[in-house]
Design a protein around this motif. Sequence first.
Motif, PDB file in Angstrom:
ATOM      1  N   ASP B   3       0.987  -1.534   0.455  1.00 12.89           N
ATOM      2  CA  ASP B   3      -0.426  -0.043  -0.061  1.00 12.89           C
ATOM      3  C   ASP B   3       0.691   1.449   0.180  1.00 12.89           C
ATOM      4  O   ASP B   3       2.167   1.545  -0.549  1.00 12.89           O
ATOM      5  N   CYS B   4       0.313   2.573  -0.093  1.00 10.67           N
ATOM      6  CA  CYS B   4       1.032   4.108  -0.167  1.00 10.67           C
ATOM      7  C   CYS B   4       2.099   4.470   1.009  1.00 10.67           C
ATOM      8  O   CYS B   4       2.715   4.576   0.866  1.00 10.67           O
ATOM      9  N   SER B   5       1.475   3.500   2.379  1.00 12.86           N
ATOM     10  CA  SER B   5       1.849   3.579   3.392  1.00 12.86           C
ATOM     11  C   SER B   5       3.219   2.660   3.105  1.00 12.86           C
ATOM     12  O   SER B   5       4.570   3.198   3.354  1.00 12.86           O
ATOM     13  N   SER B  29       5.146  -1.826  -9.615  1.00 11.67           N
ATOM     14  CA  SER B  29       3.682  -1.880  -9.685  1.00 11.67           C
ATOM     15  C   SER B  29       2.846  -0.695  -9.019  1.00 11.67           C
ATOM     16  O   SER B  29       1.972  -0.619  -9.775  1.00 11.67           O
ATOM     17  N   HIS B  30       3.892  -0.556  -7.402  1.00 15.21           N
ATOM     18  CA  HIS B  30       2.171   0.256  -6.912  1.00 15.21           C
ATOM     19  C   HIS B  30       2.897   1.850  -7.304  1.00 15.21           C
ATOM     20  O   HIS B  30       1.599   2.142  -8.043  1.00 15.21           O
ATOM     21  N   LEU B  31       4.084   2.033  -8.083  1.00 14.26           N
ATOM     22  CA  LEU B  31       4.663   3.214  -9.162  1.00 14.26           C
ATOM     23  C   LEU B  31       4.051   3.273  -9.901  1.00 14.26           C
ATOM     24  O   LEU B  31       3.701   4.570 -10.391  1.00 14.26           O
ATOM     25  N   ALA B  33       0.671   1.672 -10.775  1.00 12.62           N
ATOM     26  CA  ALA B  33      -0.834   2.189 -10.243  1.00 12.62           C
ATOM     27  C   ALA B  33      -1.040   3.949  -9.525  1.00 12.62           C
ATOM     28  O   ALA B  33      -2.462   4.460  -9.614  1.00 12.62           O
ATOM     29  N   CYS B  34      -0.231   4.364  -8.534  1.00 12.03           N
ATOM     30  CA  CYS B  34      -0.590   4.979  -7.671  1.00 12.03           C
ATOM     31  C   CYS B  34       0.203   6.293  -8.193  1.00 12.03           C
ATOM     32  O   CYS B  34       2.178   6.227  -8.379  1.00 12.03           O
ATOM     33  N   ASN B  35      -0.933   7.259  -8.350  1.00 11.35           N
ATOM     34  CA  ASN B  35      -0.335   8.751  -8.410  1.00 11.35           C
ATOM     35  C   ASN B  35       0.786   9.172  -7.554  1.00 11.35           C
ATOM     36  O   ASN B  35       1.694  10.355  -8.071  1.00 11.35           O
ATOM     37  N   ASP B  36       0.522   9.545  -6.482  1.00  8.51           N
ATOM     38  CA  ASP B  36       1.277   9.925  -5.447  1.00  8.51           C
ATOM     39  C   ASP B  36       2.183   9.598  -5.048  1.00  8.51           C
ATOM     40  O   ASP B  36       3.260  10.257  -5.062  1.00  8.51           O
ATOM     41  N   CYS B  37       2.266   8.391  -5.117  1.00  9.84           N
ATOM     42  CA  CYS B  37       3.699   7.595  -4.555  1.00  9.84           C
ATOM     43  C   CYS B  37       4.393   7.964  -6.257  1.00  9.84           C
ATOM     44  O   CYS B  37       5.847   8.352  -5.602  1.00  9.84           O
ATOM     45  N   ARG B  38       3.447   8.036  -7.177  1.00 11.67           N
ATOM     46  CA  ARG B  38       4.613   8.453  -8.469  1.00 11.67           C
ATOM     47  C   ARG B  38       5.360   9.892  -8.520  1.00 11.67           C
ATOM     48  O   ARG B  38       6.508   9.808  -9.188  1.00 11.67           O
TER      49      ARG B  38
HETATM   50 ZN   LIG Z   1       0.799   5.287  -3.455  1.00  9.08          ZN
END
Ligand SMILES: [Zn+2]
Lengths: 177, 180
Positions: B3-5, B29-31, B33-38
Amino acid sequence: MKGDDDVILVHDIKQGDEQAFNRLFDKYRVPVYSICYRFIRNEADAREITQDVFIKIYRNISKYNERAKFFTWLYRIAVNTCISYKRRQKSHIPYHESIGEQHVDPESLHDKIIARKIIDEALMKLPDRQRTALILRHFEGHTFKEIGEAMGITTGAAKANHYQAILKLRDYLKGLI
Amino acid sequence: MIDCSKCSQLLLDFCEKTVNAQLALDISSHLEACNDCRQAYRKILEVYQILDQDAVDLPSDDWFESVKALAKQPALKKKSSRYFAWALIPAAAAAAMILLVFISRQPKTFEIEVPASFLLEDNDIASLTFKGLIDDELIADLNGLEEWAMETNEQMIFDMSAGEQKTFVKKLTEMYLIGT
Ligand SMILES: [Zn+2]
């Protein structure tokens, strides 16, 4: 410079072999100067410190304990010399109001100079240990274990100092990001 | 999946390539899919890219050759330099200063380094950093304390007489087995 193993070179220097010192000097002159420059961000000072580091190395080579890697001993002397130098510079003028907030176009020459200043300013704002860990990790490519040895701190502390440096730079360099 | 955390905790390790292959795949893969983390990842990457542009202009070969020659001349004193003012103090004090710089970096000599080491020696430093458990203030405090101790030691040596300096250096040498 194949076969110029540090342990052998140091052994030969301790026996009074000047050629061995020459080879050791040639091998480390660039990293030592680069570390000093990146720490102090000033060419004249970096030259003076580099000179002092090699004088110390030559005069104190008998104190080097071969159980530690030679370069960690050398870099420790380099970093400590930078730190002492900075402390002794009573006339050290702190940077003016931050220019790190300005937004800069990396293509323009004028802005390239500003960008350089922003980087100088950002690196000088880092505490000594964070700057040291960053230099040894990012620019010199050492492992956190080696950095810990060179700085006289644990591997975890070396990593923590480096990570703190990166996170702080993310803020200090926001004019360029 | 992470997850993001978890992703933000591991971001620096990911950038430094100190995570294992499976975790690196999970983070990638999370990066994706996730704009904030990217965005967070991009900002850190940009710091690395800016640092990569920081070139050092090396002095000339002639300059390096002169330093090499100078280093091998033990008795040679440098001309006018504020920094070398301390070279005028007795040799014992200079030796003690050099020794102290070495000694003071050794964990054994500073009590503060024991708890600090315990606190900072952790396999997941990045996550602690992100959680704010290891913050700049703490590191600054520890660094400040150590600097204070070093400064005090150096000052102490300046204030000693030549005889006291000799004894002091001798004691330190014995105590820390320097050069053995
Ligand atoms: Zn994230």
